[in-house]
Design a protein around this motif. Structure first.
Motif, PDB file in Angstrom:
ATOM      1  N   ASP A  81      -6.489   1.400  -7.361  1.00  0.00           N
ATOM      2  CA  ASP A  81      -6.712   2.478  -6.413  1.00  0.00           C
ATOM      3  C   ASP A  81      -7.863   2.038  -5.514  1.00  0.00           C
ATOM      4  N   SER A  82      -8.497   2.944  -4.836  1.00  0.00           N
ATOM      5  CA  SER A  82      -9.540   2.553  -3.882  1.00  0.00           C
ATOM      6  C   SER A  82     -10.783   1.955  -4.550  1.00  0.00           C
ATOM      7  N   THR A  83     -10.995   2.233  -5.840  1.00  0.00           N
ATOM      8  CA  THR A  83     -12.210   1.733  -6.498  1.00  0.00           C
ATOM      9  C   THR A  83     -11.978   1.041  -7.833  1.00  0.00           C
TER      10      THR A  83
ATOM     11  N   ASN B 123      -4.539   6.794  -2.203  1.00  0.00           N
ATOM     12  CA  ASN B 123      -3.986   5.498  -1.842  1.00  0.00           C
ATOM     13  C   ASN B 123      -4.114   4.497  -2.979  1.00  0.00           C
ATOM     14  N   TYR B 124      -3.049   3.716  -3.152  1.00  0.00           N
ATOM     15  CA  TYR B 124      -2.998   2.683  -4.182  1.00  0.00           C
ATOM     16  C   TYR B 124      -2.473   1.397  -3.549  1.00  0.00           C
ATOM     17  N   LYS B 125      -2.732   0.305  -4.235  1.00  0.00           N
ATOM     18  CA  LYS B 125      -2.310  -0.996  -3.728  1.00  0.00           C
ATOM     19  C   LYS B 125      -1.792  -1.846  -4.882  1.00  0.00           C
TER      20      LYS B 125
ATOM     21  N   ASN C  78       0.851  -1.183   0.000  1.00  0.00           N
ATOM     22  CA  ASN C  78       0.000   0.000   0.000  1.00  0.00           C
ATOM     23  C   ASN C  78       0.889   1.235   0.000  1.00  0.00           C
TER      24      ASN C  78
END
Length: 155
Positions: A78-80, A126-128, A43
């Protein structure tokens, strides 16, 4: 005189586009075994969308690794939104000679490969990144770690 101008040009070119480490993390595998259900997850936060980034993969293995290549799933989200979903085929050993690729210290071989070059993230936040072995082995031996390095490219 040409040599001086040529040298100045090369120095300017080298300094005009540099990469700077923005994020780096590695996931170590217990007992040097990458289980099929185990994901290496990273993350990170992007705070600048004006400059491009380069995403690199870090892999460390030993001679106990039983294959010449490594199939791995790579996901960036990303978050979505799922931004990237790839199946990677990494060559860890020479097919003809059996000699390992990569830099080594003691019995560990290190590989760093570019996954994405000049990536512009669409928004701050935020990215993962998720890495998963895709060798269809419950216990993939000889795997020390897998990691991600993100560099910001300064122009």
């Amino acid at each position: 005189m040409r040599a001086i101008y040529g040298t100045i040009f090369l120095v300017f070119l080298f300094l005009s586009c540099t990469e700077e480490r923005y994020f780096e993390d590695n996931h170590d595998f217990k007992d040097r075994i990458w289980n099929m259900e185990e994901s290496a997850e990273f993350n990170f936060e992007i705070d600048s969308v004006e400059l491009p980034y380069q995403i690199k993969l870090n892999v460390r293995n030993t001679m106990d690794y039983p294959y010449r290549n490594l199939y791995m799933k790579y996901r960036l989200k990303d978050s979505t939104y799922l931004m990237e979903d790839k199946l990677l085929n990494l060559k860890l050993f020479n097919a003809k000679t059996g000699k390992p690729y990569g830099d080594h210290q003691s019995d560990i071989y290190s590989h760093q490969l570019i996954l994405q070059d000049s990536v512009y993230f669409p928004k701050k936040g935020n990215y993962k990144i998720e890495l998963k072995q895709y060798m269809r082995e419950n216990e993939l031996k000889g795997m020390v770690s897998a990691g991600i390095r993100i560099e910001q490219i300064k122009e």
